[in-house]
Motif scaffolding. Structure first.
Motif, PDB file in Angstrom:
ATOM      1  N   SER A  86     -25.763  33.088  25.950  1.00 49.54           N
ATOM      2  CA  SER A  86     -26.321  31.745  25.744  1.00 49.54           C
ATOM      3  C   SER A  86     -25.288  30.728  25.273  1.00 49.54           C
ATOM      4  O   SER A  86     -25.466  29.521  25.462  1.00 49.54           O
ATOM      5  N   GLY A  87     -24.230  31.223  24.625  1.00 47.40           N
ATOM      6  CA  GLY A  87     -23.247  30.318  24.049  1.00 47.40           C
ATOM      7  C   GLY A  87     -23.720  29.666  22.764  1.00 47.40           C
ATOM      8  O   GLY A  87     -23.110  28.711  22.270  1.00 47.40           O
ATOM      9  N   GLU A  88     -24.822  30.184  22.173  1.00 48.58           N
ATOM     10  CA  GLU A  88     -25.396  29.609  20.963  1.00 48.58           C
ATOM     11  C   GLU A  88     -25.471  30.646  19.841  1.00 48.58           C
ATOM     12  O   GLU A  88     -25.298  31.835  20.073  1.00 48.58           O
ATOM     13  N   SER A  89     -25.737  30.172  18.633  1.00 46.61           N
ATOM     14  CA  SER A  89     -25.893  31.081  17.503  1.00 46.61           C
ATOM     15  C   SER A  89     -27.227  31.813  17.614  1.00 46.61           C
ATOM     16  O   SER A  89     -28.193  31.293  18.165  1.00 46.61           O
ATOM     17  N   VAL A  90     -27.266  33.026  17.087  1.00 46.95           N
ATOM     18  CA  VAL A  90     -28.445  33.889  17.181  1.00 46.95           C
ATOM     19  C   VAL A  90     -28.891  34.284  15.781  1.00 46.95           C
ATOM     20  O   VAL A  90     -28.075  34.595  14.923  1.00 46.95           O
ATOM     21  N   ARG A  91     -30.208  34.271  15.578  1.00 47.88           N
ATOM     22  CA  ARG A  91     -30.780  34.688  14.294  1.00 47.88           C
ATOM     23  C   ARG A  91     -31.918  35.671  14.521  1.00 47.88           C
ATOM     24  O   ARG A  91     -32.699  35.513  15.450  1.00 47.88           O
ATOM     25  N   ILE A  92     -31.980  36.672  13.644  1.00 48.03           N
ATOM     26  CA  ILE A  92     -33.106  37.600  13.596  1.00 48.03           C
ATOM     27  C   ILE A  92     -33.871  37.275  12.324  1.00 48.03           C
ATOM     28  O   ILE A  92     -33.282  37.206  11.241  1.00 48.03           O
ATOM     29  N   GLY A  93     -35.181  37.051  12.442  1.00 48.75           N
ATOM     30  CA  GLY A  93     -35.972  36.691  11.278  1.00 48.75           C
ATOM     31  C   GLY A  93     -37.197  37.565  11.106  1.00 48.75           C
ATOM     32  O   GLY A  93     -37.740  38.095  12.081  1.00 48.75           O
ATOM     33  N   VAL A  94     -37.633  37.726   9.848  1.00 52.11           N
ATOM     34  CA  VAL A  94     -38.843  38.496   9.541  1.00 52.11           C
ATOM     35  C   VAL A  94     -39.717  37.680   8.599  1.00 52.11           C
ATOM     36  O   VAL A  94     -39.243  36.784   7.898  1.00 52.11           O
ATOM     37  N   LEU A  95     -40.998  37.992   8.584  1.00 56.94           N
ATOM     38  CA  LEU A  95     -41.935  37.330   7.686  1.00 56.94           C
ATOM     39  C   LEU A  95     -41.641  37.731   6.250  1.00 56.94           C
ATOM     40  O   LEU A  95     -41.490  38.915   5.942  1.00 56.94           O
ATOM     41  N   HIS A  96     -41.567  36.734   5.355  1.00 57.51           N
ATOM     42  CA  HIS A  96     -41.276  37.037   3.957  1.00 57.51           C
ATOM     43  C   HIS A  96     -41.747  35.882   3.082  1.00 57.51           C
ATOM     44  O   HIS A  96     -41.289  34.752   3.227  1.00 57.51           O
ATOM     45  N   GLN A  97     -42.707  36.179   2.199  1.00 58.24           N
ATOM     46  CA  GLN A  97     -43.176  35.212   1.204  1.00 58.24           C
ATOM     47  C   GLN A  97     -43.504  33.844   1.800  1.00 58.24           C
ATOM     48  O   GLN A  97     -43.064  32.799   1.329  1.00 58.24           O
ATOM     49  N   GLY A  98     -44.291  33.840   2.861  1.00 64.20           N
ATOM     50  CA  GLY A  98     -44.753  32.602   3.448  1.00 64.20           C
ATOM     51  C   GLY A  98     -43.736  31.856   4.274  1.00 64.20           C
ATOM     52  O   GLY A  98     -43.935  30.681   4.611  1.00 64.20           O
TER      53      GLY A  98
END
Length: 253
Positions: A97-109
């Motif tokens: 993609s040529g872009e930054s990547v993030r992995i996220g999880v549900l945490h405290q709202g």
């Protein structure tokens, strides 16, 4: 530098004792082993029991570790496994993609960023692992809202506005979540930060349960064309989500 909190140290000692010794221990056993007064131990055990960290056998009165510790332990293992399984695929997504990547999880709202791959260029960037992002104003968050029923219960009563494009109307947010479920991915354009857009898709575990989300983020000019997300970027994000999910044991989706 502040000192340690004695009651917490004692609670931790009790939990370690219950974890490492016999399956069940009497109040007197815990008190003698740790060199504490029975009244002190009883008070800590009662508090731990109320929080689900300790259980008491109704017949013998002896104590053992509670189910809440198992839930917390599984949560830690799940997030650790998610990050470990995501490393290669997140790197690939950043490259494609040529872009930054993030992995996220549900945490405290909100959304907790557990993994972040920099955009593959020479620009100066800040590592965002550990950062919290809003559920209703980010692509990662909207994926969790759309696919994880627990996320709805953690959504703030009043939706905060970050930009003029932030969705603060619950009915409108519900309609968008329905669309996200239909197409399998979420997008946001300048809803959390002016000039920034994002794309994300769900990550599922072996039970098919939403475990988190993977997404890309960057300048709205790069991520959109005539106000729409290019098919190639949508495909890249969805392929990354499927690949991570397969590594976690999920069936094809």
């Amino acid at each position: 530098m502040p000192g340690s909190i004695q009651s917490l140290e004692r609670a931790a000692a009790i939990l370690r004792l219950l974890a490492g010794g016999e399956r069940q221990l009497a109040l007197s056993d815990v008190a003698v082993t740790l060199g504490l007064a029975k009244g002190t131990v009883h008070g800590i055990l009662r508090t731990l029991q109320q929080e689900g960290f300790v259980e008491q056998d109704p017949e013998t009165g002896r104590y053992q570790l509670g189910a809440e510790l198992l839930r917390l332990g599984n949560s830690y293992l799940d997030v650790h496994e998610l990050r470990a399984r995501s490393l290669m695929w997140a790197d690939d997504l950043a490259r494609v993609s040529g872009e930054s990547v993030r992995i996220g999880v549900l945490h405290q709202g909100g959304v907790l960023v557990v993994h972040h791959v920099f955009r593959p260029d020479d620009s100066r960037q800040v590592l965002e692992v550990g950062a919290m992002r809003p559920l209703h104003a980010t692509a990662l968050g909207k994926v969790l809202l759309a696919f994880d029923p627990v996320a709805h219960g953690e959504l703030d009563e009043e939706l905060k506005s970050f930009t003029r494009r932030t969705l603060t109307d619950r009915a409108a947010l519900e309609r968008e979540c329905g669309l996200i479920r239909e197409r399998g991915w979420a997008g946001e354009r300048e809803e959390a930060v002016e000039g920034v857009a994002g794309l994300a898709a769900p990550i599922r575990d072996r039970r098919g349960t939403p475990m988190g989300a993977v997404g890309i983020g960057g300048a709205v000019e790069r991520l959109t064309e005539r106000g729409e997300f290019p098919a190639r970027l949508v495909a890249a994000v969805r392929e990354a989500s499927r690949s991570i999910s397969r590594d976690l044991g999920a069936a094809l989706f």
